[in-house]
Design a protein around this motif. Structure first.
Motif, short mmCIF file in Angstrom:
data_model
loop_
_atom_site.label_atom_id
_atom_site.label_comp_id
_atom_site.label_asym_id
_atom_site.label_seq_id
_atom_site.Cartn_x
_atom_site.Cartn_y
_atom_site.Cartn_z
N GLU A 1 0.75 -1.36 -0.11
CA GLU A 1 -0.01 -0.19 0.25
C GLU A 1 0.82 1.07 0.67
O GLU A 1 0.08 2.27 -0.97
CB GLU A 1 -0.58 0.00 1.24
CG GLU A 1 -2.00 -0.95 1.11
CD GLU A 1 -3.37 -1.19 0.11
OE1 GLU A 1 -2.94 -0.06 -0.23
OE2 GLU A 1 -3.54 -2.72 -1.00
N LEU A 2 1.88 1.13 0.64
CA LEU A 2 2.96 2.96 0.85
C LEU A 2 3.41 2.18 -0.92
O LEU A 2 3.75 4.01 -1.36
CB LEU A 2 3.96 2.08 1.97
CG LEU A 2 3.91 1.89 3.11
CD1 LEU A 2 4.36 1.64 4.05
CD2 LEU A 2 3.09 3.70 3.37
N GLN A 3 3.74 1.65 -1.15
CA GLN A 3 4.91 1.39 -2.54
C GLN A 3 3.23 1.84 -4.13
O GLN A 3 3.71 3.20 -4.90
CB GLN A 3 4.44 0.36 -3.50
CG GLN A 3 5.20 0.07 -4.70
CD GLN A 3 6.43 0.78 -4.70
OE1 GLN A 3 7.41 0.63 -3.86
NE2 GLN A 3 6.92 1.55 -5.90
N GLU B 1 3.46 5.92 -6.40
CA GLU B 1 3.18 5.80 -7.03
C GLU B 1 2.38 6.60 -7.64
O GLU B 1 2.54 7.45 -8.84
CB GLU B 1 3.46 4.25 -7.42
CG GLU B 1 4.45 3.30 -8.45
CD GLU B 1 4.22 1.66 -8.25
OE1 GLU B 1 2.67 1.71 -8.09
OE2 GLU B 1 4.83 0.81 -7.93
N ALA B 2 1.28 6.89 -6.31
CA ALA B 2 0.37 7.27 -7.26
C ALA B 2 0.56 9.19 -7.43
O ALA B 2 -0.17 10.29 -7.17
CB ALA B 2 -0.95 7.45 -6.19
N ASP C 1 4.84 12.13 -8.55
CA ASP C 1 5.09 12.36 -9.78
C ASP C 1 4.19 14.49 -8.74
O ASP C 1 4.45 14.99 -9.92
CB ASP C 1 4.22 12.34 -11.33
CG ASP C 1 4.72 11.46 -11.62
OD1 ASP C 1 5.82 11.07 -11.27
OD2 ASP C 1 4.22 10.60 -12.83
N ARG C 2 3.75 14.41 -8.26
CA ARG C 2 3.33 15.41 -7.42
C ARG C 2 4.34 15.82 -5.83
O ARG C 2 3.28 17.16 -6.03
CB ARG C 2 1.71 15.04 -6.97
CG ARG C 2 0.86 14.80 -8.13
CD ARG C 2 -0.52 14.68 -7.82
NE ARG C 2 -1.38 15.96 -7.64
CZ ARG C 2 -2.13 15.84 -6.71
NH1 ARG C 2 -3.48 14.59 -6.58
NH2 ARG C 2 -2.47 16.59 -6.18
N GLY C 3 4.90 15.51 -6.05
CA GLY C 3 5.90 15.49 -4.82
C GLY C 3 6.04 14.47 -3.63
O GLY C 3 6.39 15.36 -2.77
N VAL C 4 5.57 13.78 -3.38
CA VAL C 4 4.95 13.00 -2.49
C VAL C 4 5.95 12.21 -2.40
O VAL C 4 6.52 11.11 -3.78
CB VAL C 4 3.80 12.36 -2.45
CG1 VAL C 4 3.25 11.54 -1.23
CG2 VAL C 4 2.85 13.35 -2.43
N PHE D 1 10.73 2.63 -3.39
CA PHE D 1 10.73 4.51 -1.82
C PHE D 1 12.10 4.08 -1.72
O PHE D 1 12.30 3.41 -1.46
CB PHE D 1 9.53 4.59 -2.02
CG PHE D 1 8.94 3.59 -1.00
CD1 PHE D 1 9.88 3.43 0.51
CD2 PHE D 1 8.07 3.06 -1.48
CE1 PHE D 1 8.95 2.79 1.36
CE2 PHE D 1 6.90 1.97 -0.31
CZ PHE D 1 8.12 1.24 1.11
N PRO D 2 12.61 5.32 -0.70
CA PRO D 2 14.17 5.29 -0.53
C PRO D 2 13.36 4.36 1.17
O PRO D 2 12.97 4.67 1.64
CB PRO D 2 14.38 6.76 -0.54
CG PRO D 2 13.62 7.83 -1.05
CD PRO D 2 12.19 6.93 -1.56
N LEU D 3 14.56 3.41 1.13
CA LEU D 3 14.99 2.51 2.45
C LEU D 3 15.67 2.65 2.83
O LEU D 3 17.16 3.58 2.08
CB LEU D 3 14.94 1.01 2.31
CG LEU D 3 13.62 0.68 1.43
CD1 LEU D 3 13.40 -0.73 1.27
CD2 LEU D 3 12.59 0.71 2.65
#
Length: 179
Positions: free
Chosen positions: A43-45, A49-50, A53-56, A89-91
């Motif tokens: 869900e975090l992935q 992804e959602a 591109d909007r800066g999250v 996402f970064p780990l």
């Protein structure tokens, strides 16, 4: 103050300043690979992804302090996350979020966003509340379990805290408010 003054180590051992995320909305989460909440990686992935591109950006910090549910090395954790959940996402390096060796970032986060309890309508919330209360660990603002999520605004300020039982999809409205 903001999260920007803090330095962290990536899961590959490189030092990184959170200043490099200035202007983005962040979701900072303590994670574990062998927890009942581990499917939240998926869900975090999806959240990442959602909204990327909007800066999250989602920042995952493995932690082995809750039920020893993150026993692996950084390489094992990284491989597990990619193979099982497609995490891109970064780990970061495994951290402590409790006690004397608590990472300063998590000391700051819990100071800024106090613990307000679990949703006891959620089965996991009822169980966690009961167990932690019996152990005398329900009081105070420390992180209570794996997958506690902190929402950070574009100025680096803590905008919210979401406990383990809150699904990442349930954070979308709060994220939208910050975009």
């Amino acid at each position: 103050m903001s999260v920007y003054p803090f330095n962290v180590s990536t899961i590959r051992g490189e030092e990184k300043s959170l200043e490099s995320y200035a202007g983005q909305v962040l979701v900072i989460v303590n994670t574990a690979s062998k927890c009942g909440f581990t499917p939240q990686y998926s869900e975090l992935q999806k959240l990442y992804e959602a909204y990327k591109d909007r800066g999250v950006t989602v920042l995952g910090f493995p932690c082995n302090q809750f039920g020893a549910q993150e026993p692996g090395t950084n390489d094992e954790i990284h491989t597990f996350c990619q193979l099982n959940y497609g995490v891109s996402f970064p780990l970061f390096d495994k951290v402590e979020v409790l006690g004397e060796d608590k990472h300063p970032l998590f000391a700051y986060l819990t100071e800024q966003a106090p613990f307000e309890g679990f949703d006891t309508e959620h089965p996991g919330g009822k169980i966690l509340s009961s167990i932690l209360e019996q152990q005398g660990l329900l009081e105070g603002n420390d992180i209570k379990w794996n997958f506690t999520k902190f929402l950070i605004d574009r100025e680096g300020r803590v905008a919210g805290r979401f406990e383990s039982t809150v699904e990442p999809a349930d954070m979308y409205a709060a994220i939208e408010e910050l975009l």
